[in-house]
Write a protein that holds these residues in place. Structure first.
Motif, PDB file in Angstrom:
ATOM      1  N   HIS A 147       0.839  -1.204   0.000  1.00 31.89           N
ATOM      2  CA  HIS A 147       0.000   0.000   0.000  1.00 31.89           C
ATOM      3  C   HIS A 147       0.873   1.253   0.000  1.00 31.89           C
ATOM      4  N   THR A 148       1.667   1.427  -1.055  1.00 29.66           N
ATOM      5  CA  THR A 148       2.572   2.565  -1.097  1.00 29.66           C
ATOM      6  C   THR A 148       1.832   3.893  -1.296  1.00 29.66           C
ATOM      7  N   THR A 149       0.763   3.873  -2.063  1.00 27.63           N
ATOM      8  CA  THR A 149       0.000   5.107  -2.262  1.00 27.63           C
ATOM      9  C   THR A 149      -0.666   5.553  -0.963  1.00 27.63           C
ATOM     10  N   GLY A 150      -1.226   4.609  -0.222  1.00 27.22           N
ATOM     11  CA  GLY A 150      -1.811   4.944   1.069  1.00 27.22           C
ATOM     12  C   GLY A 150      -0.784   5.521   2.024  1.00 27.22           C
ATOM     13  N   SER A 151       0.433   4.958   2.007  1.00 30.62           N
ATOM     14  CA  SER A 151       1.504   5.484   2.851  1.00 30.62           C
ATOM     15  C   SER A 151       1.845   6.917   2.467  1.00 30.62           C
ATOM     16  N   LEU A 152       1.869   7.202   1.169  1.00 27.53           N
ATOM     17  CA  LEU A 152       2.142   8.560   0.704  1.00 27.53           C
ATOM     18  C   LEU A 152       1.092   9.540   1.219  1.00 27.53           C
ATOM     19  N   LEU A 153      -0.175   9.178   1.107  1.00 28.33           N
ATOM     20  CA  LEU A 153      -1.237  10.077   1.564  1.00 28.33           C
ATOM     21  C   LEU A 153      -1.148  10.309   3.066  1.00 28.33           C
ATOM     22  N   ASN A 154      -0.791   9.268   3.817  1.00 25.96           N
ATOM     23  CA  ASN A 154      -0.632   9.426   5.262  1.00 25.96           C
ATOM     24  C   ASN A 154       0.484  10.418   5.591  1.00 25.96           C
ATOM     25  N   LEU A 155       1.601  10.284   4.885  1.00 29.22           N
ATOM     26  CA  LEU A 155       2.730  11.168   5.138  1.00 29.22           C
ATOM     27  C   LEU A 155       2.416  12.612   4.749  1.00 29.22           C
ATOM     28  N   LEU A 156       1.679  12.775   3.653  1.00 26.65           N
ATOM     29  CA  LEU A 156       1.289  14.131   3.253  1.00 26.65           C
ATOM     30  C   LEU A 156       0.402  14.775   4.316  1.00 26.65           C
ATOM     31  N   ALA A 157      -0.501  13.999   4.876  1.00 28.85           N
ATOM     32  CA  ALA A 157      -1.352  14.529   5.941  1.00 28.85           C
ATOM     33  C   ALA A 157      -0.516  14.923   7.154  1.00 28.85           C
ATOM     34  N   ALA A 158       0.449  14.061   7.523  1.00 29.10           N
ATOM     35  CA  ALA A 158       1.305  14.348   8.680  1.00 29.10           C
ATOM     36  C   ALA A 158       2.164  15.581   8.443  1.00 29.10           C
ATOM     37  N   LEU A 159       2.719  15.694   7.230  1.00 28.41           N
ATOM     38  CA  LEU A 159       3.540  16.862   6.918  1.00 28.41           C
ATOM     39  C   LEU A 159       2.708  18.134   6.935  1.00 28.41           C
ATOM     40  N   GLY A 160       1.487  18.055   6.398  1.00 32.41           N
ATOM     41  CA  GLY A 160       0.619  19.227   6.416  1.00 32.41           C
ATOM     42  C   GLY A 160       0.327  19.704   7.821  1.00 32.41           C
TER      43      GLY A 160
END
Length: 415
Positions: free
Chosen positions: A340-353
């Motif tokens: 689930h690499t795309t899901g991981s990306l979205l999670n990280l974007l939320a955390a960075l935001g």
């Protein structure tokens, strides 16, 4: 037993993590006690920016190599040399371009970016073969100890400190290449190798870039919004977080290939055991450190020099956030091992935001403490989202019936 080999590899990784953490801590002490706070803050900011840029330039190719090399073990590692070339060449090109673009900000340190990025990718490739020794020796000992020795030797010449800090990366890159050469069989380049690697890795490349920004942006923002003195104070107070991060790295690097194989085989029981055992080990190894740091922060911060004990509130925020994150286990590693690499990306974007918004709101008024609160908020988001996703999709939880098994002496003796 699924955890026997993991225990041995994880113990080796943790041994390197301890040495690396001590050397990195000593490096910060040497710099803060040897330089005025403003100069120390400038050094920490420029090295943080270099690591941020190199982290983006790595394109997360290392994790892609671990994934493909670990899977290739079932058919004699056919084509793995092609995967290595397909990973290393783009990383070297991107890192060189980043160095050219950032040269005004980084100075001579910009030319170290290719060595920093390539060394990480080559070491990751050796882990794909199940070998932890190169990572433990090179990344856990040679690199941080070399940086400590060279920076201490160059302390009288502040302008030479960044190059002294960067020089060991070149040695590590060369030695990692030699270690990989002895493991990767030379095989013909298979058509589609690069396409397959980057099709899998591309979403994770973006996630790796976001992760690199998440890890280093706080120091850069403190220097920009609060000044170099606050950057020095923040770096000193948060230096202890490397203990938890390195312990997590030591176990996750050992567990990642095993998780890939278990989830590729649909063996949820084995994946559950690996996840729960490593979570318990992380808690047992790091919670005493965080509790001790929270209790002793005013005295421990005196090690960095006069005035740094004022950062005790930063230490309390750090300890609480790291304990909460550790209790989630290596959730992102498990999520990406499941594909689930795309899901991981979205999670990280939320955390960075969340981190950036909190930093922009809090740093101007509260300096280092504001940065710590922003980082803690992002860290909680970064762990809570994949934790919920793993439970919803696979029924995986960080604690369960395998947690108590991790407490048995037999499990530790296997290490």
């Amino acid at each position: 037993m699924a955890v026997t080999g993991l225990a041995r590899s994880g113990a080796a990784g943790l041994a390197g993590a301890v040495v690396g953490a001590l050397a990195q801590f000593a490096l910060v002490v040497v710099v803060t006690r040897g330089l005025p706070a403003a100069q120390a803050g400038e050094f920490f900011a420029v090295t943080a920016l270099a690591l941020l840029a190199a982290g983006v330039a790595k394109l997360d190719a290392g994790n892609g190599l671990v994934y493909f090399i670990a899977r290739a073990g079932t058919y004699g590692y056919l084509g793995v040399s092609g995967y290595v070339r397909a990973a290393v060449v783009p990383v070297a090109v991107v890192a060189t371009a980043a160095g050219i673009v950032l040269h005004p900000q980084l100075g001579p340190l910009a030319w170290a970016l290719p060595a920093i990025a390539v060394a990480d990718v080559l070491l990751a490739a050796t882990r794909g073969f199940g070998a932890m020794r190169p990572t433990v020796l090179l990344d856990g000992i040679v690199l941080p100890v070399g940086q400590l020795a060279l920076v201490a030797a160059a302390l009288a010449h502040a302008s030479a400190l960044p190059l002294a800090w960067a020089a060991p990366y070149l040695l590590v890159a060369v030695l990692a290449g030699l270690a990989l050469r002895g493991r990767a069989p030379r095989t013909p380049y298979l058509p589609g190798t690069g396409r397959d690697l980057w099709r899998h890795t591309a979403p994770r490349s973006a996630a790796g870039a976001v992760q690199a920004v998440f890890q280093r942006l706080d120091i850069v923002l403190v220097a920009a919004l609060g000044g170099p003195v606050q950057a020095a104070v923040y770096t000193a107070a948060t230096r202890f977080k490397v203990v938890g991060q390195l312990a997590n790295q030591g176990l996750s690097r050992a567990a990642q290939p095993r998780l890939v194989r278990a989830l590729a085989d649909g063996d949820l029981a084995r994946a559950r055991e690996l996840y729960q055992v490593t979570t318990m080990w992380l808690v047992l190894l790091t919670w005493p450190v965080w509790l001790g740091y929270a209790a002793l922060a005013p005295w421990l911060l005196d090690l960095f020099g006069a005035g740094y004990d004022a950062a005790a509130p930063v230490a309390l925020v750090l300890a609480a956030a790291m304990m909460a994150a550790t209790a989630c286990g290596m959730v992102d590693v498990v999520l990406t091992a499941a594909g689930h690499t795309t899901g991981s990306l979205l999670n990280l974007l939320a955390a960075l935001g969340v981190t950036v918004l909190l930093d922009l709101a809090l740093i101007p008024a509260h300096g280092a403490l504001g940065a710590a609160l922003g980082w803690a908020g992002g860290l909680l988001v970064k762990n809570a989202l994949p934790l919920w996703q793993l439970h919803r999709r696979y029924g995986l939880r960080p604690f369960g019936r395998h947690s108590l098994g991790a407490l048995r002496l037999r499990a530790w003796a296997a290490a």
